[in-house]
Design a protein around this motif. Structure first.
Motif: not given
Length: 246
Positions: A46-52
């Motif tokens: 998985s990848v976490r991102a503040p903006q998608l």
């Protein structure tokens, strides 16, 4: 103007890598977990991102249902003729422009740098390629250019674009930190760069241009998940019949 879209895409990828971007191919997202930080799940991590930014177009496959309802996948196909030679190619399109007609189910064509005719069209609205695609495409090319009756199509290929009901681009923001760009309706090579600029500015805090696009009204396709494809096929069959009669 016209360009080689694969070369353009590779050039964009090279520029992104040079700027420090890491590109992960062959890692489809299976689920998006929304929140203050979006989490994109794959089969292997998985990848976490503040903006998608969601830019799946015709291949969303249930990831963001409220977006998917407002687009439909359409198959579009193109073929490359055998080389014609400079003189014969120029006799087809003397000014070397990229051309499309005004039919509802349109044809489009241009010349390549090695003097082939690239001929596209025969859109499929059923998510299945037309039976006998190579034969169908070649016959259509010969109808439009009867002087090429002795020239075969050497290669035929295709893929899916997404369309909106009004054929206008569908760009905007959901949930504060989830941005999206879709609905290019066959004009993505030209318009996707603009979408990137507009969304990047919005992420940086300048959302005025994105707000303009978000005010465009985009109705969902009728019929729900089960019936919207058959309804679109029926409607487009009528328009193709109209093209043939008119």
């Amino acid at each position: 103007a016209h360009l080689h879209p694969l070369a353009y895409a590779r050039g964009l990828a090279d520029a992104a890598r040079a700027a420090g971007v890491v590109i992960h191919e062959q890692s489809p997202v299976t689920r998006i977990q929304r929140g203050a930080h979006a989490v994109l799940h794959t089969d292997h991590g998985s990848v976490r991102a503040p903006q998608l930014v969601v830019a799946g177009n015709a291949l969303l496959q249930g990831l963001v249902p409220e977006l998917e309802r407002r687009i439909m996948p359409v198959g579009t196909y193109i073929g490359a003729s055998a080389p014609l030679g400079a003189e014969r190619a120029q006799a087809l399109i003397g000014n070397n422009m990229a051309v499309s007609d005004t039919a509802w189910a349109l044809d489009y064509f241009r010349l390549s740098h090695d003097h082939r005719l690239l001929f596209g069209g025969r859109a499929s609205y059923s998510a299945l390629p037309p039976p006998g695609l190579h034969r169908v495409m070649q016959r259509r090319m010969h109808q439009v250019f009867p002087q090429l009756a002795d020239i075969p199509l050497q290669q035929v290929w295709g893929g899916y674009v997404d369309i909106t009901r009004n054929r206008a681009p569908h760009w905007g923001r959901l949930d504060g930190n989830l941005y999206f760009a879709q609905g290019f309706s066959g004009h993505g090579v030209a318009a996707a760069g603009l979408a990137g600029e507009v969304i990047a500015a919005a992420i940086a805090g300048q959302s005025e241009r994105l707000d303009v696009f978000q005010r465009l009204q985009h109705a969902p396709f009728p019929g729900g998940r089960l019936l919207r494809m058959p309804l679109l096929v029926a409607a487009m069959s009528w328009y193709k019949l109209r093209d043939a009669l008119w």
